[in-house]
Design an enzyme around this catalytic site. Structure first.
Site, PDB file in Angstrom:
ATOM      1  NE  ARG A  76      24.929  16.286  39.239  1.00 51.04           N
ATOM      2  CZ  ARG A  76      23.951  16.323  40.130  1.00 51.04           C
ATOM      3  NH1 ARG A  76      24.198  16.171  41.404  1.00 51.04           N
ATOM      4  NH2 ARG A  76      22.718  16.522  39.733  1.00 51.04           N
ATOM      5  CB  CYS A  77      25.029  19.799  33.569  1.00 52.87           C
ATOM      6  SG  CYS A  77      23.536  20.732  33.782  1.00 52.87           S
ATOM      7  N   PRO A  78      26.265  22.691  34.836  1.00 47.88           N
ATOM      8  CG  PRO A  78      26.180  25.041  34.660  1.00 47.88           C
ATOM      9  CD  PRO A  78      25.891  23.900  35.604  1.00 47.88           C
ATOM     10  CB  VAL A  79      31.009  22.062  36.019  1.00 50.78           C
ATOM     11  CG1 VAL A  79      32.515  22.151  36.117  1.00 50.78           C
ATOM     12  CG2 VAL A  79      30.349  22.743  37.207  1.00 50.78           C
TER      13      VAL A  79
ATOM     14  CG  ASP B 202      26.616  15.731  34.023  1.00 48.31           C
ATOM     15  OD1 ASP B 202      25.737  14.914  34.372  1.00 48.31           O
ATOM     16  OD2 ASP B 202      26.406  16.944  33.864  1.00 48.31           O
TER      17      ASP B 202
END
Lengths: 392, 95
Positions: free
Chosen positions: B30-33, B57
């Protein structure tokens, strides 16, 4: 019962209720509005529709407060109704326009950065896009107005998340030309930025924007075609199911009275503080400062920290006793990021949103801004190091 | 889509000269990954190189183009099953 006394409320933060408050979307009350609220709880608790003494007293005070708040909105007292929240006022205001125009059609034209309370009521109509700084595409909006079946158009004076002002005069003129009524949403600007005079067939505001309690204000100009479906509602010009709790309205009116004279001066100093914050945030590597740098609300600024999640930034600043908002997902009960940031096409992660309180509400706001400016480079560098993204 | 300097049978554009474009699989994160991973992959590549990111995501649909715009990268997004395939052509900016 062993103990009938309840625990007292915990003591407020050292330095006053507003210490470190950089999230005044629902800020502390103006101190005199808070005092009014306390006094009014003793004086004006009654239902203003009752014929007994306390009821009449509450009614008299409500009438006075209504005059003040109507003046704030630029409408007549009999054009103003008070609602439990800004969202309620938006919802009722829009419903009245739609219902009155139901023979023309049901389409509601709105920009993509309007508040959720509006966008959930626009049906299948695609919202009108905005620029990367958040300004509505006027040509696209005018084209949408011209399509048949348009019941109403909704536009905010300025966006409360990124601060960008909207071209209200141009849109109001286009709406008049097209014969479509305009709902002007001033819920984040009233008391902070001058209201475009006379614009909007319906005008909505929130007393929280000027240091009052959260309270929806709905002005429907007398020439507007407006009406609600169903049986007539009993209170507030036939627009609400119940009369408001009068002490809240008195507190809102007091906040307006206190703020009105100082509004220009407050806006000038807020604008300078936000300029300082925009410069400080923009100087940190890979921080995107969002919204129009000039044509904006004086007291709002948003920026996003690349590669860091919003929750982490907000928590880290909270450890330094700075309360900021965020449009990132996971920073509140919602798992979705701000639809406003998404509509601008800007980063939604690592987002920090600052909404300055009035100086009269938070005497130390300049110190809080200075502290945020000073802390930001180290906070961002520290978080990026901790998250292993400092090399990106 | 045009790729004038490439013959149609050359296959996908190369990430590095003579190689397949690197594929960053950020599905399930999930963000910001997703942005962090693709930035890491892009960091050491030259301008004009291609990187592919797979992410499911939905926030990436906003944040990947927003990051690319900040960096001057070009991005095309195509839905692919339950995820999206982002094809990034790197601009002159870094990471």
């Amino acid at each position: 019962m062993a103990n009938t006394t309840s625990d007292p409320l915990p003591a407020g933060p050292p330095g006053g209720v507003a210490a470190g408050c950089l999230d005044a979307t629902r800020g502390p009350l103006h101190p005199l509005a808070a005092a009014t609220l306390g006094a009014a709880a003793d004086l004006a608790w009654a239902d203003p529709t009752r014929r007994h003494g306390p009821g009449r007293r509450a009614r008299g005070l409500l009438d006075t407060a209504r005059e003040v708040l109507a003046g704030a909105l630029g409408v007549r007292p009999d054009e103003l109704s008070v609602h439990a929240s800004a969202e309620d006022a938006l919802s009722v205001g829009l419903e009245g326009l739609r219902h009155a125009r139901r023979r023309v059609g049901e389409r509601v034209v709105a920009s993509a950065v309007e508040r959720t309370a509006v966008l959930v009521r626009t049906g299948d109509e695609a919202p009108v896009p905005v620029s990367r700084s958040g300004v509505v595409d006027v040509a696209a909006l005018v084209a949408a107005l011209a399509r048949p079946g348009t019941a109403a158009v909704v536009l905010q004076t300025a966006n409360g998340e990124v601060g960008t002002r909207q071209p209200v005069a141009a849109v109001a003129a286009a709406a008049r030309e097209a014969g479509v009524p305009l709902l002007l949403d001033a819920t984040t600007s009233l008391g902070r930025d001058p209201l475009p005079a006379g614009a909007g067939d319906v005008v909505v505001a929130d007393a929280a924007s000027f240091g009052g309690p959260p309270l929806g204000l709905l002005g429907v100009r007398s020439g507007a075609r407006w009406g609600l479906p169903g049986p007539r509602r009993e209170a507030e010009q036939g627009r609400a199911l119940a009369a408001p709790w009068v002490p809240l309205v008195l507190a809102a009116a007091e906040a307006w009275r206190q703020g009105e004279a100082a509004a220009d001066e407050d806006a000038t100093s807020a604008r300078a503080l936000v300029d300082r914050l925009r410069a400080a945030a923009g100087a940190v590597p890979d921080v995107q400062v969002v919204g129009d740098p000039q044509d904006r609300l004086p007291h709002v600024v948003t920026f996003s920290v690349l590669y860091v999640d919003g929750e982490t930034v907000v928590d880290e600043l909270a450890r330094h006793d700075l309360a900021v908002g965020s449009g990132s997902a996971c920073t509140s009960s919602t798992l979705r990021p701000s639809h406003v940031l998404a509509a601008l096409g800007v980063l939604t992660h690592g987002n920090v949103r600052v909404t300055l309180p009035l100086a009269s509400v938070s005497p130390h706001r300049a110190d809080d801004v200075d502290r945020l400016c000073a802390l930001l480079p180290d906070v961002v560098a520290g978080l990026r190091a901790r998250l292993g993204v400092a090399d990106l | 889509m045009t790729a004038p300097e490439r013959a149609p049978d050359d296959g996908p554009p190369a990430g590095r000269p003579g190689g397949e474009p690197p594929v960053v699989d950020a599905r399930g994160t999930r963000c910001p990954v997703p942005v962090v991973r693709v930035a890491r992959a892009a960091r050491d590549l030259p301008a004009g190189a291609t990187v592919v990111l797979l992410a499911d995501d939905e926030i990436a649909a906003v944040d990947v183009p927003a990051w690319a715009w900040l960096r001057g990268h070009h991005v095309d997004a195509e839905p692919e099953g339950t995820w999206t395939r982002y094809v990034l052509v790197l601009g002159a900016g870094t990471g």
